[in-house]
Design an enzyme around this catalytic site. Structure first.
Site, PDB file in Angstrom:
ATOM      1  N   PRO A  54       0.468  -0.923  -0.007  1.00  0.00           N
ATOM      2  CA  PRO A  54      -0.257  -0.118  -0.059  1.00  0.00           C
ATOM      3  C   PRO A  54       0.948   1.130  -0.136  1.00  0.00           C
ATOM      4  O   PRO A  54       2.013   1.563   0.506  1.00  0.00           O
ATOM      5  CB  PRO A  54      -0.571   0.361   1.477  1.00  0.00           C
ATOM      6  N   LYS A  55       0.043   2.408  -0.804  1.00  0.00           N
ATOM      7  CA  LYS A  55       0.911   3.414  -0.380  1.00  0.00           C
ATOM      8  C   LYS A  55      -0.247   4.234   0.707  1.00  0.00           C
ATOM      9  O   LYS A  55      -1.421   4.848  -0.059  1.00  0.00           O
ATOM     10  CB  LYS A  55       0.750   4.163  -1.622  1.00  0.00           C
ATOM     11  N   TRP A  56       0.390   4.814   1.736  1.00  0.00           N
ATOM     12  CA  TRP A  56       0.029   4.987   2.656  1.00  0.00           C
ATOM     13  C   TRP A  56      -0.190   7.269   2.310  1.00  0.00           C
ATOM     14  O   TRP A  56       0.645   7.503   1.803  1.00  0.00           O
ATOM     15  CB  TRP A  56       0.215   5.307   4.241  1.00  0.00           C
ATOM     16  N   GLU A 105      -3.291   5.664  -0.202  1.00  0.00           N
ATOM     17  CA  GLU A 105      -2.808   6.438  -1.757  1.00  0.00           C
ATOM     18  C   GLU A 105      -3.123   5.879  -3.536  1.00  0.00           C
ATOM     19  O   GLU A 105      -3.169   5.900  -4.357  1.00  0.00           O
ATOM     20  CB  GLU A 105      -1.768   7.694  -1.869  1.00  0.00           C
TER      21      GLU A 105
END
Length: 282
Positions: A19-21, A166
């Site tokens: 995941p892109k946080w 994101e």
């Protein structure tokens, strides 16, 4: 290490998805006398996140260097504005930390205790060492999820965005860590919504960015943010469609000119865009 944007998530052997946080990228240096938190731009973040430096100091042996994302949770999603408030909190910082503690979502290990360099080792090796290092870490130090299953990654993309994800990071398991190089890939998650063009910058004849608004529950047009810079063909097309607001008409434009610097971004939970200055209303 950086990432370049892609339009689709590749499915290939040896590829892993994370995941892109929605937070602040930070590298944590575990020194013998404490922890130094450095932003992507090289800024010292240590004094703004004493809760994280304390957690890293207690859970991670000296010599380790971690790479990850600083996030603050509010309810069931991340809140970027609470990260920003850390910088301006001043004497209120302890109270802010008590209400909104930070988390450090770690996804890479650049040095292993007591200082063994790992930049030239593969991601799969670095990940295995990172999992061992954080096995007994507190909840504020979180190991970022990772999967080789594209279907699971796509499910994250569709379901976790509501929690502050994101997009996806795409990495090769056999890849080394190369500082400054865009050797990773990122696939951003997008949401669509309707908005009203309430103004432009710098002029209606040459609209380089659009100032957008949405009507709230009371019927007022609220400023919600600006677009990214328009390409020349888009500027030409829009210039023929936009008309300036007539200040002599009975219908008053609901926005002041120029817009106050404190106007919030109500379209999302935070505003990454610069505050527009001296816009021309339309």
């Amino acid at each position: 290490m950086l990432a370049k944007s892609v339009d689709t998530a590749p499915e290939a052997p040896g590829v892993v998805y994370e995941p892109k946080w929605d937070g602040w990228r930070a590298i944590a240096f575990r020194r013998p006398n404490g922890v130094y938190l450095q932003s992507r731009a090289g800024r010292d973040l240590s004094s703004y996140f004493p809760d994280i430096t304390e957690a890293v100091s207690e859970a991670v042996p000296a010599g380790a260097v971690l790479d990850g994302e600083l996030v603050v949770w509010e309810g069931e999603r991340t809140n970027f504005s609470q990260l920003q408030r850390r910088v301006t909190a001043g004497a209120q910082l302890p109270a802010l930390i008590g209400r909104h503690p930070a988390h450090y979502v770690v996804f890479d290990l650049l040095r292993a205790p007591p200082g063994r360099p790992l930049l030239d080792t593969t991601l799969i090796e670095r990940r295995a060492l990172l999992e061992q290092l954080l096995a007994d870490a507190p909840v504020s130090l979180t190991l970022s999820p990772q999967t080789t299953d594209l279907e699971q990654a796509v499910e994250w993309l569709h379901t976790w965005t509501a929690a502050g994800m994101e997009g996806l990071m795409i990495k090769r398991l056999d890849g080394r860590y190369e500082p400054g190089r865009r050797g990773w890939q990122k696939l951003r998650a997008y949401r669509t919504t309707e908005a009203i063009i309430g103004g432009v910058t710098p002029t209606i004849d040459n609209p380089q960015t659009l100032l957008l608004g949405r009507v709230d529950q009371h019927g007022r047009l609220r400023y919600t943010g600006r677009t990214s810079p328009l390409r020349p063909p888009q500027r030409t097309e829009l210039a023929s469609l936009l008309t300036p607001h007539d200040p002599t008409s009975e219908a008053k434009h609901p926005w002041p000119q120029p817009l106050p610097a404190a106007w919030p971004d109500n379209l999302s939970s935070h505003n990454h865009s610069p505050t527009p200055r001296s816009p021309q209303r339309s």
